[in-house]
Write an enzyme that holds these catalytic residues in place. Structure first.
Site, PDB file in Angstrom:
ATOM      1  N   ASP A   7      50.434  41.134  77.444  1.00  0.00           N
ATOM      2  CA  ASP A   7      49.998  40.669  76.144  1.00  0.00           C
ATOM      3  C   ASP A   7      50.921  41.294  75.099  1.00  0.00           C
ATOM      4  O   ASP A   7      51.542  42.331  75.348  1.00  0.00           O
ATOM      5  CB  ASP A   7      48.539  41.101  75.917  1.00  0.00           C
ATOM      6  CG  ASP A   7      48.029  40.753  74.533  1.00  0.00           C
ATOM      7  OD1 ASP A   7      48.165  39.587  74.127  1.00  0.00           O
ATOM      8  OD2 ASP A   7      47.520  41.661  73.854  1.00  0.00           O
ATOM      9  N   ASP A   9      50.218  41.425  71.129  1.00  0.00           N
ATOM     10  CA  ASP A   9      49.600  42.073  69.976  1.00  0.00           C
ATOM     11  C   ASP A   9      48.674  43.211  70.370  1.00  0.00           C
ATOM     12  O   ASP A   9      47.790  43.038  71.217  1.00  0.00           O
ATOM     13  CB  ASP A   9      48.818  41.037  69.157  1.00  0.00           C
ATOM     14  CG  ASP A   9      49.709  39.890  68.715  1.00  0.00           C
ATOM     15  OD1 ASP A   9      50.831  40.162  68.259  1.00  0.00           O
ATOM     16  OD2 ASP A   9      49.292  38.718  68.837  1.00  0.00           O
ATOM     17  N   ASP A 178      44.978  44.691  75.549  1.00  0.00           N
ATOM     18  CA  ASP A 178      44.090  45.555  74.766  1.00  0.00           C
ATOM     19  C   ASP A 178      42.733  44.924  74.505  1.00  0.00           C
ATOM     20  O   ASP A 178      41.817  45.602  74.045  1.00  0.00           O
ATOM     21  CB  ASP A 178      44.724  45.842  73.393  1.00  0.00           C
ATOM     22  CG  ASP A 178      44.708  44.593  72.504  1.00  0.00           C
ATOM     23  OD1 ASP A 178      43.968  44.573  71.504  1.00  0.00           O
ATOM     24  OD2 ASP A 178      45.397  43.621  72.843  1.00  0.00           O
TER      25      ASP A 178
END
Length: 219
Positions: A7, A9, A178
């Protein structure tokens, strides 16, 4: 050779590329300043797992409608170099290199638009970029998206589309994120990792015994 899905961001970079991009457009007088507060309200829904991604993309792409792809790509390359590069976590870069040395297939996968993710994939030397696709007609952006959004279950769907026909696609795969919005992807991979996890993902990862990693910017 295994898939390594990263991922973008809040995982590889400190911050959200779409939010930073909107602030950049406002600073460049390409978007009205009032959009920032409304976008932040939408992002709070994202963190609660309640965001309508189609609605978010339609809103944030408004300033790009009628622009050319060439114009956008040039601006986003500059944005990535000026704003996003310095936000990359050194530990994330090291992990990418660990996978590269193993011969794994590197995929940058994000629920941000391809105009923001593609420059970062190129910067990082990733093998593939999976992001939300922007619609265009006769070379002009429409301000809309197309295809399956790489968000929640859509990330798994897009990976299956990208590698259609490959046997044992997910066997031995790695995933890094996250956000609890990426639980479908993290559950699909063989080796899930929670990086700087938001509270909901931290709790889930702890319960499932997934590695919890904290990456930081250099002081």
């Amino acid at each position: 050779m295994a898939l390594a899905l990263f991922d973008l961001d809040e995982t590889l970079i400190a911050g959200d590329s779409a939010s930073l991009w909107l602030e950049y457009m406002v600073a460049e007088q390409l978007a009205p300043a009032g959009m920032v507060a409304e976008e932040q309200g939408m992002m709070s829904l994202y963190h609660q797992g309640k965001m309508d991604m189609h609605q978010y993309m339609a809103f944030t792409l408004q300033p790009l409608a009628g622009r050319t792809r060439q114009w956008l790509d040039s601006l986003c390359t500059r944005f990535a170099e000026q704003v996003l590069r310095e936000r990359l976590y050194p530990e994330g870069l090291a992990r990418i290199e660990w996978h590269r040395e193993r011969g794994d297939e590197l995929v940058l996968i994000s629920a941000s638009g391809e105009h923001l993710v593609a420059p970062m994939a190129k910067m990082l030397g990733m093998d593939h970029c999976v992001a939300i696709l922007l619609d265009e007609e006769e070379g002009m952006l429409t301000g809309q998206t197309r295809g399956t959004l790489s968000f929640r279950e859509g990330k798994v769907a897009r990976i299956n589309q990208l590698f259609a026909g490959r046997d044992n696609l997910w066997q031995g795969s790695f995933g890094y994120s996250d956000s609890h919005n990426d639980l479908p992807m993290l559950r699909a991979v063989t080796h899930p990792h929670a990086v700087n996890p938001a509270p909901a993902l931290r709790q889930c990862a702890s319960e499932l015994g997934w590695p919890l990693w904290e990456w930081q910017l250099l002081p």
